[in-house]
Design an enzyme around this catalytic site. Structure first.
Site, PDB file in Angstrom:
ATOM      1  N   TYR A  31       0.826  -1.206   0.000  1.00 34.44           N
ATOM      2  CA  TYR A  31       0.000   0.000   0.000  1.00 34.44           C
ATOM      3  C   TYR A  31       0.857   1.252   0.000  1.00 34.44           C
ATOM      4  CZ  TYR A  31       0.747   0.959   5.053  1.00 34.44           C
ATOM      5  OH  TYR A  31       1.279   1.262   6.277  1.00 34.44           O
ATOM      6  N   GLU A 182      12.705   2.657  13.750  1.00 34.42           N
ATOM      7  CA  GLU A 182      11.682   3.664  13.415  1.00 34.42           C
ATOM      8  C   GLU A 182      10.546   3.551  14.413  1.00 34.42           C
ATOM      9  OE1 GLU A 182       9.850   2.858   9.595  1.00 34.42           O
ATOM     10  OE2 GLU A 182       9.829   0.703   9.976  1.00 34.42           O
ATOM     11  N   LEU A 206      10.959   1.755   6.924  1.00 38.93           N
ATOM     12  CA  LEU A 206      10.282   2.268   5.751  1.00 38.93           C
ATOM     13  C   LEU A 206      10.942   3.590   5.359  1.00 38.93           C
ATOM     14  CD1 LEU A 206       7.681   1.616   3.997  1.00 38.93           C
ATOM     15  CD2 LEU A 206       6.841   3.702   5.063  1.00 38.93           C
TER      16      LEU A 206
HETATM   17  N1  PDD Z   1       2.800   5.223   7.649  1.00 39.90           N
HETATM   18  N2  PDD Z   1       7.560   4.052   8.998  1.00 39.90           N
HETATM   19  C1  PDD Z   1       6.425   3.317   9.011  1.00 39.90           C
HETATM   20  C2  PDD Z   1       6.460   1.926   9.556  1.00 39.90           C
HETATM   21  C3  PDD Z   1       5.239   3.883   8.504  1.00 39.90           C
HETATM   22  O1  PDD Z   1       4.119   3.144   8.489  1.00 39.90           O
HETATM   23  C4  PDD Z   1       5.247   5.225   8.016  1.00 39.90           C
HETATM   24  C5  PDD Z   1       4.026   5.892   7.462  1.00 39.90           C
HETATM   25  C6  PDD Z   1       6.465   5.937   8.032  1.00 39.90           C
HETATM   26  C7  PDD Z   1       6.563   7.350   7.504  1.00 39.90           C
HETATM   27  O2  PDD Z   1       6.510   7.392   6.094  1.00 39.90           O
HETATM   28  P1  PDD Z   1       5.960   8.696   5.337  1.00 39.90           P
HETATM   29  O3  PDD Z   1       6.735   9.861   5.832  1.00 39.90           O
HETATM   30  O4  PDD Z   1       6.218   8.415   3.892  1.00 39.90           O
HETATM   31  O5  PDD Z   1       4.504   8.800   5.671  1.00 39.90           O
HETATM   32  C8  PDD Z   1       7.597   5.313   8.533  1.00 39.90           C
HETATM   33  C9  PDD Z   1       1.600   5.725   7.032  1.00 39.90           C
HETATM   34  C10 PDD Z   1       1.315   7.156   7.293  1.00 39.90           C
HETATM   35  C11 PDD Z   1       0.463   4.757   7.349  1.00 39.90           C
HETATM   36  O6  PDD Z   1       0.723   3.571   7.318  1.00 39.90           O
HETATM   37  O7  PDD Z   1      -0.676   5.199   7.566  1.00 39.90           O
END
Ligand code: PDD
Length: 288
Positions: A31, A182, A206
């Site tokens: 996703y 993270e 991620l």
């Molecule tokens: N999640 N690490 C993890 C495990 C995440 O699920 C997310 C974001 C991030 C931050 O990535 P970004 O800056 O591209 O949003 C880091 C989204 C918001 C979610 O699963 O809803």
């Protein structure tokens, strides 16, 4: 709410997926979450590249070209009116009798939009609390997999402790001490003596798009930063701790495992980066 499912736009109540969908049965899919400011998807290409990486990693053919994804995203933004939204894209390996090997069937492609609100002012003024936990996920955390059970269980530990996030640490081995990966759904930055420290993008986290924005903001504003392994000891000795994500922007973690970080209030690095992020949102993300 209008959603997109396998080539059609429809009200969410009409959207139906088979119980044999491999997303439902196995969590076999990937996703994306793309923030939209003033009706414009932010860094759509970066999100679509990350989606491509996730799809390649699970050997699922990308069902759409970049131009097709762009039309789907823009059409959802258009149909859902709200100024700030986030677009959720979801691709599974399709519907097939339950069996482990990959089936030869078309993937299921689902996309929806949800309202995106800026973090509440209280979170910005006071910061949030977090707990730490051992990162017990697999070794492909760079894939944005829909099978989020480990992340959900880790986040629920924070919820049950009255906290907003779980900061994850890989345990020490014979060769190295425990280190930061993270958050359960965010990336984490440590601030020490005015320098931002954050782990490198690798298979254990991620690669956040907001993480990139924070590093770009730091580079453009002479905020020193180091992208390198960050030890557990450095996390606990932080002057400040920040979390970032597309939906939570940047927030200060002011309390970790019931102990204050720094003075227990959002610190100067957070305040500076927060203001720069808001300026970036106004001038770049919302720019026509
Ligand atoms: N999640 N690490 C993890 C495990 C995440 O699920 C997310 C974001 C991030 C931050 O990535 P970004 O800056 O591209 O949003 C880091 C989204 C918001 C979610 O699963 O809803």
């Amino acid at each position: 709410m209008t959603i997109y499912l396998n080539g059609e736009y429809m009200p969410i109540a009409q959207a139906k997926v088979s119980v044999l969908d491999r997303g439902f049965i196995f969590g076999d899919g990937v996703y994306e979450v793309i923030p939209v400011y003033s009706h414009q998807a932010f860094r759509l290409e970066a999100h679509l590249l990350r989606l491509q990486h996730s799809l390649d990693s699970i050997q699922l053919l990308n069902p759409h070209r970049i131009s097709e994804w762009t039309s789907i995203v823009n059409e959802l933004i258009r149909r859902n009116i709200i100024e700030d939204q986030y677009i959720y894209l979801h691709i599974t390996r399709g519907v097939a009798p339950r069996d482990f090997p990959f089936p030869d069937v078309p993937p299921t492609v689902f996309a929806m939009s949800n309202p995106l609100s800026a973090p509440a002012q209280a979170l910005i003024s006071h910061g949030v609390s977090a707990i730490t936990a051992e990162d017990n996920r697999w070794l492909r955390c760079d894939i944005k997999a829909i099978s989020l059970l480990p992340n959900i269980l880790l986040r629920q530990m924070a919820v049950q402790a009255g906290c907003a996030e779980t900061v994850m640490l890989r345990p020490a081995t014979a060769n190295e001490p425990a280190f930061l990966t993270e958050g359960s759904a965010s990336n984490i930055f440590v601030v020490k003596n005015g320098t931002l420290l954050t782990p490198p993008k690798d298979h254990l986290m991620l690669p956040g798009v907001t993480y990139d924005v924070i590093l770009e903001i730091a580079a453009a504003n002479d905020i020193p930063y180091e992208v390198r392994k960050v030890s557990k000891a450095e996390v606990f000795a932080a002057d400040e701790l920040l979390l970032t994500s597309s939906t939570r922007e940047v927030q200060a973690i002011t309390c970790l495992d019931d102990n204050p970080i720094g003075n227990g209030i959002p610190g100067p690095a957070f305040r500076k980066i927060y203001l720069l992020y808001q300026e970036f949102k106004r001038e770049v993300m919302r720019a026509k």
